[in-house]
Design a protein around this motif. Sequence first.
Motif, PDB file in Angstrom:
ATOM      1  N   ARG A 364      -4.318  -5.191  12.872  1.00  0.00           N
ATOM      2  CA  ARG A 364      -3.250  -4.730  11.981  1.00  0.00           C
ATOM      3  C   ARG A 364      -3.422  -5.276  10.572  1.00  0.00           C
ATOM      4  O   ARG A 364      -3.176  -4.572   9.587  1.00  0.00           O
ATOM      5  N   ARG A 365      -3.821  -6.526  10.453  1.00  0.00           N
ATOM      6  CA  ARG A 365      -4.001  -7.118   9.125  1.00  0.00           C
ATOM      7  C   ARG A 365      -5.096  -6.390   8.347  1.00  0.00           C
ATOM      8  O   ARG A 365      -4.948  -6.141   7.147  1.00  0.00           O
ATOM      9  N   GLN A 366      -6.174  -6.045   9.033  1.00  0.00           N
ATOM     10  CA  GLN A 366      -7.239  -5.302   8.353  1.00  0.00           C
ATOM     11  C   GLN A 366      -6.746  -3.935   7.899  1.00  0.00           C
ATOM     12  O   GLN A 366      -7.028  -3.491   6.781  1.00  0.00           O
ATOM     13  N   ALA A 367      -5.993  -3.267   8.785  1.00  0.00           N
ATOM     14  CA  ALA A 367      -5.447  -1.953   8.426  1.00  0.00           C
ATOM     15  C   ALA A 367      -4.429  -2.091   7.300  1.00  0.00           C
ATOM     16  O   ALA A 367      -4.343  -1.217   6.422  1.00  0.00           O
ATOM     17  N   ALA A 368      -3.668  -3.187   7.290  1.00  0.00           N
ATOM     18  CA  ALA A 368      -2.648  -3.395   6.262  1.00  0.00           C
ATOM     19  C   ALA A 368      -3.272  -3.525   4.878  1.00  0.00           C
ATOM     20  O   ALA A 368      -2.707  -3.058   3.887  1.00  0.00           O
ATOM     21  N   LEU A 369      -4.438  -4.169   4.793  1.00  0.00           N
ATOM     22  CA  LEU A 369      -5.121  -4.297   3.498  1.00  0.00           C
ATOM     23  C   LEU A 369      -5.476  -2.915   2.955  1.00  0.00           C
ATOM     24  O   LEU A 369      -5.272  -2.632   1.764  1.00  0.00           O
ATOM     25  N   LEU A 370      -6.015  -2.072   3.815  1.00  0.00           N
ATOM     26  CA  LEU A 370      -6.344  -0.703   3.407  1.00  0.00           C
ATOM     27  C   LEU A 370      -5.077   0.056   3.041  1.00  0.00           C
ATOM     28  O   LEU A 370      -5.036   0.774   2.021  1.00  0.00           O
ATOM     29  N   PHE A 371      -4.040  -0.116   3.836  1.00  0.00           N
ATOM     30  CA  PHE A 371      -2.757   0.546   3.600  1.00  0.00           C
ATOM     31  C   PHE A 371      -2.171   0.136   2.256  1.00  0.00           C
ATOM     32  O   PHE A 371      -1.712   0.979   1.470  1.00  0.00           O
ATOM     33  N   GLU A 372      -2.192  -1.168   1.955  1.00  0.00           N
ATOM     34  CA  GLU A 372      -1.679  -1.675   0.673  1.00  0.00           C
ATOM     35  C   GLU A 372      -2.386  -1.007  -0.504  1.00  0.00           C
ATOM     36  O   GLU A 372      -1.733  -0.516  -1.460  1.00  0.00           O
ATOM     37  N   ASN A 373      -3.705  -1.003  -0.454  1.00  0.00           N
ATOM     38  CA  ASN A 373      -4.495  -0.462  -1.574  1.00  0.00           C
ATOM     39  C   ASN A 373      -4.225   1.024  -1.772  1.00  0.00           C
ATOM     40  O   ASN A 373      -4.042   1.495  -2.906  1.00  0.00           O
ATOM     41  N   GLN A 374      -4.185   1.776  -0.653  1.00  0.00           N
ATOM     42  CA  GLN A 374      -3.996   3.219  -0.769  1.00  0.00           C
ATOM     43  C   GLN A 374      -2.590   3.563  -1.263  1.00  0.00           C
ATOM     44  O   GLN A 374      -2.426   4.458  -2.100  1.00  0.00           O
ATOM     45  N   VAL A 375      -1.582   2.855  -0.745  1.00  0.00           N
ATOM     46  CA  VAL A 375      -0.215   3.107  -1.202  1.00  0.00           C
ATOM     47  C   VAL A 375      -0.080   2.772  -2.682  1.00  0.00           C
ATOM     48  O   VAL A 375       0.536   3.518  -3.458  1.00  0.00           O
ATOM     49  N   CYS A 376      -0.661   1.651  -3.125  1.00  0.00           N
ATOM     50  CA  CYS A 376      -0.594   1.264  -4.536  1.00  0.00           C
ATOM     51  C   CYS A 376      -1.252   2.303  -5.430  1.00  0.00           C
ATOM     52  O   CYS A 376      -0.726   2.657  -6.496  1.00  0.00           O
ATOM     53  N   GLU A 377      -2.406   2.804  -5.000  1.00  0.00           N
ATOM     54  CA  GLU A 377      -3.116   3.809  -5.810  1.00  0.00           C
ATOM     55  C   GLU A 377      -2.264   5.055  -5.990  1.00  0.00           C
ATOM     56  O   GLU A 377      -2.176   5.614  -7.092  1.00  0.00           O
ATOM     57  N   ILE A 378      -1.632   5.499  -4.920  1.00  0.00           N
ATOM     58  CA  ILE A 378      -0.814   6.711  -5.007  1.00  0.00           C
ATOM     59  C   ILE A 378       0.444   6.451  -5.830  1.00  0.00           C
ATOM     60  O   ILE A 378       0.857   7.295  -6.635  1.00  0.00           O
ATOM     61  N   GLU A 381      -0.180   6.738  -9.347  1.00  0.00           N
ATOM     62  CA  GLU A 381      -0.249   8.142  -9.735  1.00  0.00           C
ATOM     63  C   GLU A 381       1.140   8.766  -9.832  1.00  0.00           C
ATOM     64  O   GLU A 381       1.332   9.771 -10.500  1.00  0.00           O
ATOM     65  N   LEU A 382       2.110   8.135  -9.157  1.00  0.00           N
ATOM     66  CA  LEU A 382       3.485   8.643  -9.153  1.00  0.00           C
ATOM     67  C   LEU A 382       4.338   7.917 -10.193  1.00  0.00           C
ATOM     68  O   LEU A 382       5.546   7.746 -10.014  1.00  0.00           O
ATOM     69  N   ASN A 383       3.700   7.510 -11.285  1.00  0.00           N
ATOM     70  CA  ASN A 383       4.396   6.895 -12.416  1.00  0.00           C
ATOM     71  C   ASN A 383       5.018   5.541 -12.076  1.00  0.00           C
ATOM     72  O   ASN A 383       6.102   5.204 -12.546  1.00  0.00           O
ATOM     73  N   MET A 384       4.324   4.763 -11.261  1.00  0.00           N
ATOM     74  CA  MET A 384       4.692   3.371 -11.029  1.00  0.00           C
ATOM     75  C   MET A 384       3.440   2.533 -11.310  1.00  0.00           C
ATOM     76  O   MET A 384       2.838   1.934 -10.409  1.00  0.00           O
ATOM     77  N   PRO A 385       3.020   2.470 -12.615  1.00  0.00           N
ATOM     78  CA  PRO A 385       1.714   1.891 -12.974  1.00  0.00           C
ATOM     79  C   PRO A 385       1.592   0.396 -12.703  1.00  0.00           C
ATOM     80  O   PRO A 385       0.487  -0.103 -12.514  1.00  0.00           O
ATOM     81  N   ASN A 386       2.690  -0.314 -12.707  1.00  0.00           N
ATOM     82  CA  ASN A 386       2.620  -1.765 -12.546  1.00  0.00           C
ATOM     83  C   ASN A 386       3.046  -2.229 -11.148  1.00  0.00           C
ATOM     84  O   ASN A 386       3.341  -3.406 -10.946  1.00  0.00           O
ATOM     85  N   VAL A 387       3.051  -1.311 -10.229  1.00  0.00           N
ATOM     86  CA  VAL A 387       3.549  -1.625  -8.895  1.00  0.00           C
ATOM     87  C   VAL A 387       2.602  -2.569  -8.163  1.00  0.00           C
ATOM     88  O   VAL A 387       1.375  -2.518  -8.311  1.00  0.00           O
ATOM     89  N   ARG A 388       3.189  -3.452  -7.394  1.00  0.00           N
ATOM     90  CA  ARG A 388       2.444  -4.266  -6.427  1.00  0.00           C
ATOM     91  C   ARG A 388       3.121  -4.078  -5.080  1.00  0.00           C
ATOM     92  O   ARG A 388       4.337  -4.255  -4.958  1.00  0.00           O
ATOM     93  N   PHE A 389       2.316  -3.721  -4.117  1.00  0.00           N
ATOM     94  CA  PHE A 389       2.834  -3.430  -2.783  1.00  0.00           C
ATOM     95  C   PHE A 389       2.003  -4.193  -1.770  1.00  0.00           C
ATOM     96  O   PHE A 389       0.775  -4.062  -1.723  1.00  0.00           O
ATOM     97  N   THR A 390       2.644  -5.031  -0.983  1.00  0.00           N
ATOM     98  CA  THR A 390       1.924  -5.821   0.015  1.00  0.00           C
ATOM     99  C   THR A 390       2.642  -5.753   1.357  1.00  0.00           C
ATOM    100  O   THR A 390       3.840  -5.442   1.437  1.00  0.00           O
ATOM    101  N   VAL A 391       1.896  -6.063   2.401  1.00  0.00           N
ATOM    102  CA  VAL A 391       2.447  -6.120   3.757  1.00  0.00           C
ATOM    103  C   VAL A 391       2.432  -7.578   4.195  1.00  0.00           C
ATOM    104  O   VAL A 391       1.374  -8.209   4.257  1.00  0.00           O
ATOM    105  N   ASP A 392       3.600  -8.106   4.456  1.00  0.00           N
ATOM    106  CA  ASP A 392       3.733  -9.513   4.845  1.00  0.00           C
ATOM    107  C   ASP A 392       3.875  -9.613   6.366  1.00  0.00           C
ATOM    108  O   ASP A 392       4.699  -8.934   6.967  1.00  0.00           O
ATOM    109  N   PHE A 393       3.026 -10.454   6.970  1.00  0.00           N
ATOM    110  CA  PHE A 393       3.062 -10.669   8.419  1.00  0.00           C
ATOM    111  C   PHE A 393       3.692 -12.021   8.734  1.00  0.00           C
ATOM    112  O   PHE A 393       3.329 -13.033   8.136  1.00  0.00           O
TER     113      PHE A 393
END
Length: 550
Positions: A364-378, A381-393
Amino acid sequence: MLKFLHIENIAVIEKTDIEFKAGFNVLTGETGAGKSILIDAINAVLGERVSKDLIRNGCDNALVTALFGDFDSRTLEKLNEFDVTPDEDGNILISRKLSLNGKGIIKINGVPVTATVLRDIAQGLINIHGQHDNQALLVPENYLSYIDAIAKNGDFLENYYKEFKNLNAIRKELKGLEMDEDKKARKIDILKYQINEIEAAGIREGEITELKNRLKIAESYEKTYKALSNAEYYLSGDDNNDGVLTQLKNTEKQLIIADTVSTEKLNEALTLIEDLRSEIGSFLNNNEFSELNPDEINQRLDYITRIVLKYGGSEETTLEFLNNANAELETIQLSDKRIVELSDLLDSSTERLIFLAEELTNCRRQAALLFENQVCEILKELNMPNVRFTVDFQKGKYTKLGCDNVEFMISANLGETVKPLHKIASGGELSRIMLAIKSVLLDNDPVGTMIFDEIDTGISGYAADKVAKQLRFVANGRQVICVTHLAQIAAASNEHLLIKKTTDNDKTFTNVSSLSYEEKIYEIARIMSGTDITENLYNSAKELIDRSNL
């Protein structure tokens, strides 16, 4: 995908037909025109619970029919599970009739099915995203399912869950065996007493009935013996008097001398009477019956009846109680050994569960890293240029899903630390975050049609442009249907459907029509202004449409 929708007598919709296309479809219309009713109608034809209030006023029944086609292999497999076969054009037809009397009917390709079956099938046909999905982002318990979808960790989850069930089974058995020594000693004493009492009684099945019969004979033996002795005398006679048998034999001799009447029937009678005298003699000569003691029989009968009533009411239940008591006594006496065995098994199972949980967490942690990066990239693109999104376990209790507590953390602005999503996100941010998550999960979602209802909540301007672009991207390779109030989103559509409300003879009607390019320009201009369509407004709407479709 959803190709065609037919609606009759649903709320303000008397009758309408809607043809949907592949790609990005939008539904627009003035507030109150009935856009939400269309979503209700689609939910109905997917098997969801609906209120009778959905039926048009003055009507007894309502009907929704949907044509689906262009299925992928996974959806075809799902249909095959329920013996649903597409027609020669690769389509299936689902219809649902609603009735005020509650006797609605659901059919797939003309065959009646239950709502449960329809809901199972519908899971692979349409995914509806509405305001409640945004609210799902405010419930951290839902987050783990998003990570698992990315992780594709079905094997890890299955192995962990098997061990989780095994561990609980060991604990349950161990708990059943563990008791304090005093309680164990008391239980052993009780069982031994019960076993000894039943075994001492020497009970066997059918004995009570047998004793009752013997008691009846014993209590009337003297009277019976005298009566049978007299009967035997009448049959056999004595030295001075001939009995019935002697007289009948003499009669037979006379008949033989006369030789005019058959003696066959007389011979039969003699045989029967001889048998009867033999049976009477057996009883009279049986010392067992003469030695029967009514008091002794009564004493035995009272004794075993008392035991039987104590342990179930019959010899059978008493003997069954004895077997169970012996088995329970053996289990308790061997419980110390079994407890040691189970304790060792519990240690081994716990060790394995921890190992499997760690494997699951690492996946899950490995998948979460990929998930974080992909969600941040999108989101950028959705006008949240300074967003930081992380998954805390965080490690939590071991449950059937593992031991992971997951929290989505977000910072939308520079200089702010990440905080729990469910505590700080605004409505507009939630809409974009959910769209980003849906976009990331696309490859793991086999559903061919996605419906977005009010995805534009809380956004406008530049952010709306970005959301429109993302929806257009999501519609590549699948069908997207979006109910919207924003010109930017509507302008990006491949197919634009207008929901229009009219009144006639004090009745309200709603119609849905597909817009031509020119009609679409006027509708976009209306959404932008809501007033008279000027030349400048017309040109702005046309430019927005053309730019969105580049």
